[in-house]
Design an enzyme around this catalytic site. Structure first.
Site, short mmCIF file in Angstrom:
data_model
loop_
_atom_site.label_atom_id
_atom_site.label_comp_id
_atom_site.label_asym_id
_atom_site.label_seq_id
_atom_site.Cartn_x
_atom_site.Cartn_y
_atom_site.Cartn_z
N LYS A 28 -13.51 -19.77 21.61
CA LYS A 28 -14.03 -21.13 21.72
C LYS A 28 -15.56 -21.15 21.62
O LYS A 28 -16.14 -21.94 20.87
CB LYS A 28 -13.58 -21.75 23.04
CG LYS A 28 -13.95 -23.22 23.18
CD LYS A 28 -13.48 -23.79 24.50
CE LYS A 28 -12.00 -24.11 24.51
NZ LYS A 28 -11.14 -23.08 25.03
N ARG A 122 -15.11 -24.78 30.31
CA ARG A 122 -13.93 -24.46 29.52
C ARG A 122 -13.74 -22.96 29.39
O ARG A 122 -14.71 -22.21 29.19
CB ARG A 122 -14.04 -25.06 28.11
CG ARG A 122 -14.22 -26.58 28.07
CD ARG A 122 -14.57 -27.01 26.65
NE ARG A 122 -14.74 -28.45 26.54
CZ ARG A 122 -13.79 -29.29 26.10
NH1 ARG A 122 -12.61 -28.81 25.75
NH2 ARG A 122 -14.02 -30.58 26.03
N GLY A 137 -4.56 -24.44 24.81
CA GLY A 137 -4.13 -24.94 26.10
C GLY A 137 -3.61 -23.89 27.06
O GLY A 137 -3.04 -24.24 28.10
N GLN A 188 -20.83 -26.79 29.03
CA GLN A 188 -21.53 -27.70 28.13
C GLN A 188 -21.82 -29.04 28.81
O GLN A 188 -21.05 -29.48 29.67
CB GLN A 188 -20.65 -28.02 26.91
CG GLN A 188 -20.57 -26.97 25.84
CD GLN A 188 -19.67 -27.45 24.72
OE1 GLN A 188 -18.45 -27.48 24.88
NE2 GLN A 188 -20.27 -27.84 23.60
N GLU A 303 -11.61 -31.15 18.45
CA GLU A 303 -11.73 -32.15 19.52
C GLU A 303 -13.11 -32.79 19.40
O GLU A 303 -14.12 -32.09 19.24
CB GLU A 303 -11.54 -31.49 20.89
CG GLU A 303 -10.12 -30.96 21.12
CD GLU A 303 -9.95 -30.34 22.49
OE1 GLU A 303 -10.68 -30.76 23.42
OE2 GLU A 303 -9.10 -29.44 22.63
N ARG A 318 -10.81 -25.24 16.23
CA ARG A 318 -9.98 -24.04 16.07
C ARG A 318 -9.19 -24.18 14.77
O ARG A 318 -8.94 -25.29 14.31
CB ARG A 318 -9.03 -23.87 17.24
CG ARG A 318 -8.03 -25.00 17.40
CD ARG A 318 -6.94 -24.67 18.42
NE ARG A 318 -7.44 -24.69 19.76
CZ ARG A 318 -7.40 -25.76 20.56
NH1 ARG A 318 -6.92 -26.90 20.12
NH2 ARG A 318 -7.87 -25.68 21.78
N HIS A 854 22.18 -11.52 -3.85
CA HIS A 854 22.60 -10.16 -3.48
C HIS A 854 23.57 -10.14 -2.31
O HIS A 854 24.65 -9.53 -2.37
CB HIS A 854 21.37 -9.31 -3.15
CG HIS A 854 21.71 -8.06 -2.43
ND1 HIS A 854 22.18 -6.94 -3.07
CD2 HIS A 854 21.70 -7.77 -1.12
CE1 HIS A 854 22.43 -6.01 -2.18
NE2 HIS A 854 22.14 -6.48 -0.99
#
Length: 895
Positions: A28, A122, A137, A188, A303, A318, A854
């Site tokens: 991430k 995160r 997730g 962040q 996102e 991602r 086959h």
């Protein structure tokens, strides 16, 4: 000059990181750093590295927990949950070292907008948001975290979330070592979003690359990601820059930031009927998504959040790992939309091919093109219509199906070769973007005529029809000639060996095939003639019964030969015990040393003398031959020897199938004779000729495999040279290069890292369960999956008549498969390497194939009921469950 980040740092600014620091910052953070460096809008922040996690958990006994987990069956959910909870406890109990806490605190307090700025915390695992696995997730995220103590606690809980039940279970199922995954944490600045959601730069369901899909909701995007809201959905055509579809959700559930920290989940009393994005905003987001996709070079799952000023912020990106890669078109004929056909899947090969296997097919394809009068500019690169994707071989059939002859013939070929592909192809041909071309019939006829004259095909077919023994003698001569072809002597250089392999694959392997294929084709032509003449006189399954117990089939002869080795071994109890109860690795070593019990040693050596060039996935030059690795055969022998006394003898079954077939020939000819003596005589003649010739169907592939064997042996010698000079780690690694790579390695290039990466990709591709039969160049599939039957029955193509009810056995790879006598073998596809399992199977169900594929041919010869072309059979049926297989009508019924 850009300052290089310290890989041992406890905290790194996101502006300093990229994908090269994956082991330190996780997927991430690496992706966010890449976006920042590309100049895209990403909220400022920092990453708490895996070094910090390692220090915090240094004294926690996670290795012991991971060791216990590694021994658990992934299906043991209670056991997995218990030990995952234990791991979380030890991580949280370990606390946070002072030095780490100080580094995190300083980085947080240095963020813009003050020391108490709201942030998102995160998890960023080292096996997360990667091109091959998203792990979406699996670890925890904490939103609107305010204040240094809260940030430190959120970081600790992110560390612990590496061991959530879902994350541990995900790793268990995907075979990922728990101790090999480490956790970083992204911190962040929080975006106080007015609208947020997710953006897929390609449609994750249809695969359409020109359709961006946006799901949006008021407030924070957590509601969309967690699935607690019914969001607005927009589909944007990125080629035209327009919204082509919109569907408004009720948006009754909203997640918003709380003053002072945390989030509030609000349920609205009534649905919101106003779209939270207008078309202009949706198109702007789609364009932003294309910038991200262009940067990473692959479709992305993004996102995003819009703040109160309308600024779009990227908070995560991602790869969409579920999309099948689109083959790269090499042909240029003016078509804007191209159609690709999976050749390897049609050959019964669901698994990926090695790079050398793909490279060999380039040369073989060039040889086929030469036979057809189509020159290939660079045979090593192969015909422009042949291209790989996901380590599978695809053929660009756009020009073929636009040609008036190809448009008629190709679907009919697939009807008998791979029925579901034929259905999908006919659907594709209705697309107005694939219009037929005018003319070309005379040119096609002239080219076909030249090929038929060059290889005397009409003469060979006529001779076979008149005297089948001539075709059988020709097959014997071709086999003997293929066995006489050897590589170079001991003194040859590695470069000389490589050039010999190229000449051999291009000029020696394919040309013998047209000399025998017309004989088998004549047999099936006779079969179709009889079918046509019979009409309603043949009941369902009658005509297919004629193809049971066929003589002159090299594959069934091979299977019965292996059974004979087991039968001889069974007569000596000590030898039978050695094979039945021994470990495969020990038996393999004993065979190579020549110390197996004599009856087994001699029997296996004799078997390998004729069939040692065969293998599972044998059309892949990179796969070990049975003479290189007889482990699979030893497993099959052990399974045969575990059968109880009195188990059905395949020789007797084969003889019974032959008698049934011959009796059916008499029955059908009598029925036809009621409508005329000549008709009855013609049906009898045609069906008897079909029985004499149709078994030769397997000979072209056998000749191909015999041709690949010396090429593989020579390449292995080249690999030994490259390994001895340090350019490869092991001789077998040469099969993870292509022929151009081998030339570069012989010139001095080091390919050890290239091989390591390719082996990783190949191993991941082995786990791919869905491979498209046909694929448009826009990423969509023409095939429409049939809806599940209301009564639970699965429908496919009837392949071998009869019915049986028994337990199912799902087999994805035959290498170490154990099949109890009478069980129903359920497989994605089969090739000759699978057929020893047929001897003990009670029935066959395959996801691939047609009536003359086959697996269908061999099942008929053994007289076991078979249904092929059954969608998702390996996932819709389960091992141990009883199923009824009706090979006459093509129906499989779970009971």
């Amino acid at each position: 000059m850009t300052e290089q980040p310290d890989v041992d740092a406890l905290v790194l600014d996101l502006r300093m990181v990229d994908g090269h620091l994956l082991d330190s910052i996780g997927g991430k953070a690496a992706n966010l750093g890449e976006l920042m460096r590309a100049g895209l809008a990403v909220p400022p922040g920092f990453c708490v590295t895996t070094t910090a996690y390692a220090r915090a958990t240094a004294d926690a006994d996670l290795v012991a927990v991971a060791t216990v987990l590694a021994r658990l069956d992934p299906a043991d959910t209670a056991g997995v949950a218990e030990h995952a909870a234990r791991a979380r406890e030890v991580v949280l109990a370990a606390g946070m070292p002072d030095q780490v806490a100080e580094a995190v605190s300083a980085a947080y307090e240095a963020l813009p907008e003050g020391p108490d700025v709201a942030v998102a915390v995160r998890s960023s695992a080292t096996a997360e948001d990667l091109p091959t696995a998203s792990f979406a997730g699996q670890q925890d995220t904490f939103l609107n975290v305010v204040g240094t103590p809260a940030v430190l606690e959120a970081v600790r809980r992110c560390w612990a979330s590496l061991w959530t039940d879902r994350a541990v279970a995900y790793r268990q199922v995907n075979g990922i070592d728990h101790t090999a995954v480490r956790l970083a944490v992204v911190v962040q600045r929080m975006v106080d979003a007015t609208v947020a959601g997710v953006l897929f730069t390609a449609d994750p369901v249809s695969g359409a690359r020109q359709h961006a899909v946006i799901e949006a909701t008021p407030g924070l995007g957590e509601a969309v990601v967690s699935g607690t809201v019914n969001p607005d959905r927009f589909v944007v055509d990125t080629d035209r820059g327009t919204v082509v579809h919109r569907a408004l959700g009720d948006k009754r559930h909203v997640v918003r930031s709380r003053p002072g920290g945390g989030t509030a989940h609000i349920t609205l009393p009534a649905a919101d009927t106003v779209a939270c994005l207008d078309d202009q905003q949706a198109c702007r987001l789609a364009r932003l998504g294309l910038q991200v996709q262009d940067h990473f070079g692959a479709p992305q799952d993004i996102e995003w959040a819009l703040d109160r000023f309308g600024q779009a912020w990227l908070v995560q990106s991602r790869p969409i790992t579920t999309l099948f890669p689109v083959p790269v078109a090499r042909s240029r004929d003016g078509s804007t939309l191209r159609l690709f056909f999976c050749m390897s899947l049609a050959q019964g090969l669901h698994r990926p091919l090695t790079p050398m296997g793909l490279s060999a097919f380039n040369l073989l394809g060039a040889a086929v093109g030469d036979i057809a009068g189509l020159h290939t500019a660079d045979p090593v690169q192969g015909p422009v219509a042949v291209t790989p994707a996901a380590d599978r071989l695809f053929l660009d059939v756009t020009a073929l199906v636009r040609h008036p002859v190809g448009r008629r013939v190709f679907p009919r070929v697939l009807d008998v070769m791979e029925a579901r592909s034929a259905v999908a192809l006919r659907s594709a041909l209705e697309d107005p973007r694939l219009p037929p071309r005018r003319g070309g019939r005379l040119r096609f006829a002239a080219r076909l005529g030249r090929v038929m004259v060059r290889f005397r095909m009409p003469v060979v077919a006529a001779q076979a029809g008149l005297r089948p023994s001539s075709a059988q003698r020709r097959a014997g001569r071709l086999e003997a000639a293929a066995r006489r072809r050897r590589g170079l002597g001991e003194r040859a250089s590695a470069s000389e060996r490589l050039e010999w392999v190229i000449r051999h694959l291009e000029g020696q392997v394919v040309p013998p095939l047209p000399a025998i294929a017309p004989a088998a084709a004549a047999g099936f032509a006779m079969f179709e003639l009889a079918r046509h003449l019979l009409g309603q006189d043949a009941r369902p399954g009658d005509v297919q019964t004629v193809l049971r117990g066929l003589p002159h089939n090299v594959t069934t002869e091979m299977d019965l030969s292996l059974w004979d080795v087991a039968a001889a071994t069974r007569l000596e109890e000590s030898a039978a015990t050695t094979v039945r109860d021994g470990e495969v690795a020990d038996l393999d070593s004993a065979f190579r040393a020549g110390t197996l019990p004599p009856v087994v040693q001699r029997g296996l050596e004799s078997f390998l003398e004729r069939y040692g060039a065969r293998a599972v996935a044998e059309i892949d030059l990179g796969m070990p031959r049975w003479r290189d690795d007889p482990g699979h055969l030893l497993v099959v022998l052990a399974n045969y020897l575990r059968l109880p006394d009195g188990a059905p003898d395949p020789h007797a079954g084969f003889l019974r199938a032959r008698r049934e077939a011959e009796a059916m020939v008499d029955t059908l000819s009598r029925r036809a004779g009621r409508r005329g003596r000549l008709r009855g005589a013609t049906v009898a003649f045609a069906l008897r000729r079909a029985r004499e010739l149709a078994g030769l169907r397997e000979m072209p592939k056998f000749l191909l495999v015999l041709g690949l064997a010396p090429a593989r042996a020579e390449l292995l010698r080249v690999g030994e040279h490259l390994a001895s000079t340090g350019r490869l780690a092991a001789a077998e690694d040469v099969f993870f290069l292509d022929l151009t790579d081998v030339r570069a390695a012989l010139d001095g290039a080091d390919f050890r890292e290239v091989v390591r990466r390719r082996r990783g990709t190949y191993d991941l591709e082995l786990g791919r369960r869905r491979v498209p039969r046909l694929l448009w160049s826009d990423g969509t599939e023409p095939e429409q999956e049939p809806p599940p039957s209301a009564d639970g029955r699965l429908r496919g193509t009837p392949a071998s008549p009869g019915a049986v009810t028994a337990r199912a056995r799902i087999v994805q790879d035959p290498s170490h498969a154990h099949l109890e006598p009478g069980e129903i073998l359920v497989a994605p596809s089969t090739d000759p390497g699978w057929t020893p399992l047929f001897l003990t199977a009670g029935g066959l169900v395959m996801e691939m194939g047609g009536a003359n594929s086959h697996g269908a041919v061999v099942a008929r010869e053994y007289g076991i009921p078979a249904v092929v072309g059954v969608p998702d059979a390996t996932s819709r049926l389960t091992t141990g469950a009883r199923v009824h297989v009706d090979g006459t009508h093509g129906v499989v019924t779970p009971e």
